[in-house]
Design a protein around this motif. Structure first.
Motif, PDB file in Angstrom:
ATOM      1  N   PRO A 135    -106.642 -99.224 -72.997  1.00  0.00           N
ATOM      2  CA  PRO A 135    -107.036 -98.400 -74.143  1.00  0.00           C
ATOM      3  C   PRO A 135    -107.915 -97.234 -73.726  1.00  0.00           C
ATOM      4  N   ASP A 136    -107.960 -96.223 -74.572  1.00  0.00           N
ATOM      5  CA  ASP A 136    -108.817 -95.078 -74.287  1.00  0.00           C
ATOM      6  C   ASP A 136    -110.286 -95.422 -74.485  1.00  0.00           C
ATOM      7  N   ARG A 137    -110.569 -96.496 -75.229  1.00  0.00           N
ATOM      8  CA  ARG A 137    -111.941 -96.958 -75.417  1.00  0.00           C
ATOM      9  C   ARG A 137    -111.934 -98.479 -75.362  1.00  0.00           C
ATOM     10  N   GLY A 138    -112.986 -99.062 -74.807  1.00  0.00           N
ATOM     11  CA  GLY A 138    -113.096-100.515 -74.755  1.00  0.00           C
ATOM     12  C   GLY A 138    -112.431-101.100 -73.525  1.00  0.00           C
ATOM     13  N   PRO A 139    -112.565-102.409 -73.342  1.00  0.00           N
ATOM     14  CA  PRO A 139    -112.056-103.049 -72.129  1.00  0.00           C
ATOM     15  C   PRO A 139    -110.536-103.140 -72.090  1.00  0.00           C
ATOM     16  N   ARG A 140    -109.991-103.099 -70.882  1.00  0.00           N
ATOM     17  CA  ARG A 140    -108.573-103.392 -70.698  1.00  0.00           C
ATOM     18  C   ARG A 140    -108.332-104.864 -71.048  1.00  0.00           C
ATOM     19  N   TRP A 141    -107.098-105.189 -71.420  1.00  0.00           N
ATOM     20  CA  TRP A 141    -106.805-106.570 -71.784  1.00  0.00           C
ATOM     21  C   TRP A 141    -105.334-106.894 -71.556  1.00  0.00           C
ATOM     22  N   VAL A 142    -105.038-108.190 -71.537  1.00  0.00           N
ATOM     23  CA  VAL A 142    -103.667-108.679 -71.455  1.00  0.00           C
ATOM     24  C   VAL A 142    -103.492-109.762 -72.507  1.00  0.00           C
ATOM     25  N   LYS A 147    -101.940-111.961 -79.355  1.00  0.00           N
ATOM     26  CA  LYS A 147    -102.036-113.389 -79.631  1.00  0.00           C
ATOM     27  C   LYS A 147    -103.157-113.908 -78.738  1.00  0.00           C
ATOM     28  N   PHE A 148    -102.870-114.674 -77.707  1.00  0.00           N
ATOM     29  CA  PHE A 148    -103.937-115.155 -76.824  1.00  0.00           C
ATOM     30  C   PHE A 148    -103.949-114.339 -75.540  1.00  0.00           C
ATOM     31  N   GLY A 149    -105.125-114.285 -74.855  1.00  0.00           N
ATOM     32  CA  GLY A 149    -105.210-113.495 -73.635  1.00  0.00           C
ATOM     33  C   GLY A 149    -106.636-113.362 -73.146  1.00  0.00           C
ATOM     34  N   MET A 150    -106.871-112.354 -72.281  1.00  0.00           N
ATOM     35  CA  MET A 150    -108.214-112.123 -71.739  1.00  0.00           C
ATOM     36  C   MET A 150    -108.408-110.633 -71.505  1.00  0.00           C
ATOM     37  N   ASN A 151    -109.690-110.236 -71.360  1.00  0.00           N
ATOM     38  CA  ASN A 151    -109.968-108.825 -71.162  1.00  0.00           C
ATOM     39  C   ASN A 151    -110.874-108.569 -69.962  1.00  0.00           C
ATOM     40  N   ALA A 152    -111.053-107.311 -69.641  1.00  0.00           N
ATOM     41  CA  ALA A 152    -111.822-106.912 -68.457  1.00  0.00           C
ATOM     42  C   ALA A 152    -113.304-107.148 -68.621  1.00  0.00           C
ATOM     43  N   ASP A 166    -110.544-107.219 -77.995  1.00  0.00           N
ATOM     44  CA  ASP A 166    -111.225-105.950 -77.751  1.00  0.00           C
ATOM     45  C   ASP A 166    -112.733-106.123 -77.593  1.00  0.00           C
ATOM     46  N   SER A 167    -113.240-107.329 -77.816  1.00  0.00           N
ATOM     47  CA  SER A 167    -114.683-107.549 -77.824  1.00  0.00           C
ATOM     48  C   SER A 167    -115.282-107.432 -76.425  1.00  0.00           C
ATOM     49  N   PRO A 168    -116.452-106.812 -76.308  1.00  0.00           N
ATOM     50  CA  PRO A 168    -117.112-106.681 -75.012  1.00  0.00           C
ATOM     51  C   PRO A 168    -117.856-107.937 -74.567  1.00  0.00           C
ATOM     52  N   SER A 169    -117.965-108.951 -75.450  1.00  0.00           N
ATOM     53  CA  SER A 169    -118.633-110.192 -75.071  1.00  0.00           C
ATOM     54  C   SER A 169    -118.266-111.271 -76.073  1.00  0.00           C
ATOM     55  N   VAL A 170    -118.478-112.535 -75.681  1.00  0.00           N
ATOM     56  CA  VAL A 170    -118.268-113.645 -76.601  1.00  0.00           C
ATOM     57  C   VAL A 170    -119.200-113.519 -77.802  1.00  0.00           C
ATOM     58  N   GLU A 171    -120.445-113.111 -77.557  1.00  0.00           N
ATOM     59  CA  GLU A 171    -121.419-112.979 -78.637  1.00  0.00           C
ATOM     60  C   GLU A 171    -120.946-111.983 -79.682  1.00  0.00           C
ATOM     61  N   GLU A 172    -120.413-110.847 -79.245  1.00  0.00           N
ATOM     62  CA  GLU A 172    -119.964-109.835 -80.203  1.00  0.00           C
ATOM     63  C   GLU A 172    -118.689-110.285 -80.916  1.00  0.00           C
ATOM     64  N   GLY A 173    -117.859-111.041 -80.231  1.00  0.00           N
ATOM     65  CA  GLY A 173    -116.687-111.601 -80.896  1.00  0.00           C
ATOM     66  C   GLY A 173    -117.079-112.570 -82.001  1.00  0.00           C
ATOM     67  N   LEU A 174    -118.037-113.437 -81.716  1.00  0.00           N
ATOM     68  CA  LEU A 174    -118.516-114.377 -82.727  1.00  0.00           C
ATOM     69  C   LEU A 174    -119.182-113.641 -83.892  1.00  0.00           C
ATOM     70  N   ALA A 175    -119.921-112.590 -83.593  1.00  0.00           N
ATOM     71  CA  ALA A 175    -120.565-111.811 -84.655  1.00  0.00           C
ATOM     72  C   ALA A 175    -119.520-111.170 -85.568  1.00  0.00           C
ATOM     73  N   PHE A 222    -106.444-104.725 -61.760  1.00  0.00           N
ATOM     74  CA  PHE A 222    -106.101-103.999 -62.973  1.00  0.00           C
ATOM     75  C   PHE A 222    -107.340-103.821 -63.866  1.00  0.00           C
ATOM     76  N   PHE A 223    -108.115-104.878 -64.027  1.00  0.00           N
ATOM     77  CA  PHE A 223    -109.299-104.797 -64.875  1.00  0.00           C
ATOM     78  C   PHE A 223    -110.387-103.909 -64.261  1.00  0.00           C
ATOM     79  N   ALA A 224    -110.413-103.816 -62.930  1.00  0.00           N
ATOM     80  CA  ALA A 224    -111.475-103.053 -62.270  1.00  0.00           C
ATOM     81  C   ALA A 224    -111.204-101.565 -62.200  1.00  0.00           C
ATOM     82  N   GLU A 225    -109.956-101.160 -62.402  1.00  0.00           N
ATOM     83  CA  GLU A 225    -109.602 -99.740 -62.265  1.00  0.00           C
ATOM     84  C   GLU A 225    -110.314 -98.886 -63.306  1.00  0.00           C
TER      85      GLU A 225
END
Length: 400
Positions: free
Chosen positions: A176-183, A193-198, A230-239, A397-400
């Motif tokens: 994405p142009d903003r936020g973490p990369r994800w799969v 659906k389910f996955g993980m992010n950078a 798209d969340s930058p952390s578990v805490e922000e996802g829960l919020a 991929f996540f580090a690029e």
């Protein structure tokens, strides 16, 4: 460790890996164009699914989906805009891009992304209430797990759904142009659906059903999954889970940054979220019914999971039983758990029952095991009992 009947080998379509980048509209166009045939196959299949389980024509399903647009616009404008890196996520623009790329209408793609809410519209709710008497029912959806007993977290899930999904699954990799990369492993046309992010967040999920799931307008299940990815952390996802009005019940298992939290939710806001932390040295297996109990919530509602998906308690218990036999947590060990055939065909590794209507059959469409600290996904597209896992390494991929 594995029990039950041995299954015959079945040939599945090859994996379709789609990588998108840019702004929301451009990412959507690339996704839609690359997965065009699978998006169109999803639309054809869901037209039948909505007719059977929700009593809706496709035009009726589209109209119901459009009634969610004000809630989706508010979700983007108010809730997501508060999240800095996730601001202006543009989910509606991305769906418009998917539609353009696949040569279908925006309303078609919107109706795909609201499949949970459409299936549990008012008419579907009546059908679900009658299922104990033998009426048709869609299959169960998922068995997920989180294991913190070893040197590193191991998490994952089987995704079980109607067999047509073997032909529509996509591995979607996003820049994405903003936020973490994800799969994410998705049905073609859905945003996630389910996955993980950078940022180190892994998202697993299970569908849940209560007497309050009537398709009420709110933030839909699959867009909630996308926002969590798209969340930058578990805490922000829960919020985020706490502050929005969600349309559907669901279980969200969030892992990352040294934390693992299982959030069982019902339609509504913060009072309808029950959190269970998974501590170091523990593991958790979750299926399609609530573990927390009605007493943990702010209002009364019946958990319909054991009625609508009667194999769910067995899958959870069997997952725990086989996990206990594992000498030490590993990808191989959890592969064996997710390949288990006890209670075949309604087993952890789910297989279609030829005695059932084709739309009522369940099948393990994808089986994923994540090593979040290594940023690896070990994925079997199809039944894990016969399909070898493919390792997807995302650290670079996540580090690029």
């Amino acid at each position: 460790m594995s029990g039950g009947t041995r299954a015959a080998h079945v040939a599945y379509p090859p994996a379709l890996v789609v990588r998108t980048e840019g702004g929301p509209l451009e990412r959507g166009r690339r996704y839609g164009a690359a997965a065009k045939e699978r998006v169109q196959a999803s639309l054809t299949a869901y037209e039948e699914v909505y007719a059977k389980f929700a009593g809706l024509t496709w035009s009726g399903a589209r109209a119901l989906a459009e009634s969610f647009l004000p809630a989706l616009e508010r979700f983007e404008a108010v809730h997501l805009a508060a999240d800095g890196p996730r601001a202006g996520a543009g989910y509606l623009a991305e769906m418009r891009g998917v539609a353009e790329g696949a040569g279908v209408s925006f309303e078609d793609v919107l109706a795909l992304n609201l499949r949970t809410e459409i299936l549990f519209s008012g008419k579907a709710r009546k059908i679900a209430a009658a299922r104990a008497g033998g009426a048709g029912r869609p299959p169960a959806e998922c068995t997920s797990f989180c294991d913190l007993r070893g040197a590193e977290p191991i998490v994952g899930q089987n995704w079980d759904w109607i067999p047509f999904s073997h032909d529509t699954v996509v591995v979607l990799e996003s820049v994405p142009d903003r936020g973490p990369r994800w799969v994410s492993v998705v049905e073609a046309g859905l945003l996630a659906k389910f996955g993980m992010n950078a940022a180190g967040v892994t998202v697993l999920t299970n569908a849940l059903v209560t007497s309050r799931d009537v398709g009420a307008v709110g933030v839909p299940y699959h867009l909630m999954l996308r926002a969590l990815l798209d969340s930058p952390s578990v805490e922000e996802g829960l919020a985020l889970l706490d502050r929005v009005e969600r349309s559907s019940s669901a279980n969200y298992l969030l892992v990352g940054g040294g934390r693992a939290v299982d959030a069982e939710t019902r339609p509504g806001g913060r009072a309808e979220v029950h959190r269970t932390p998974v501590e170091r040295g523990q593991y958790l297996v979750h299926a399609n019914h609530f573990h927390g109990g009605d007493g943990e919530f702010g209002s009364v509602a019946e958990d319909l999971g054991p009625r609508v998906m009667p194999d769910s308690p067995f899958r959870r218990a069997r997952g725990e039983q086989t996990a206990e036999l594992m000498p030490e947590p590993s990808v191989a060990g959890w592969h064996e758990v997710l390949s288990d055939h006890e209670n075949f065909p309604d087993s952890l590794c789910c297989h279609p029952d030829a005695a059932e209507h084709v739309l009522e059959q369940g099948s393990t469409v994808a089986s994923a095991i994540f090593l979040p600290e290594r940023q690896e996904m070990h994925l079997a597209l199809g039944h894990p009992c016969t399909v070898p896992r493919v390792a997807y390494a995302y650290a670079e991929f996540f580090a690029e």
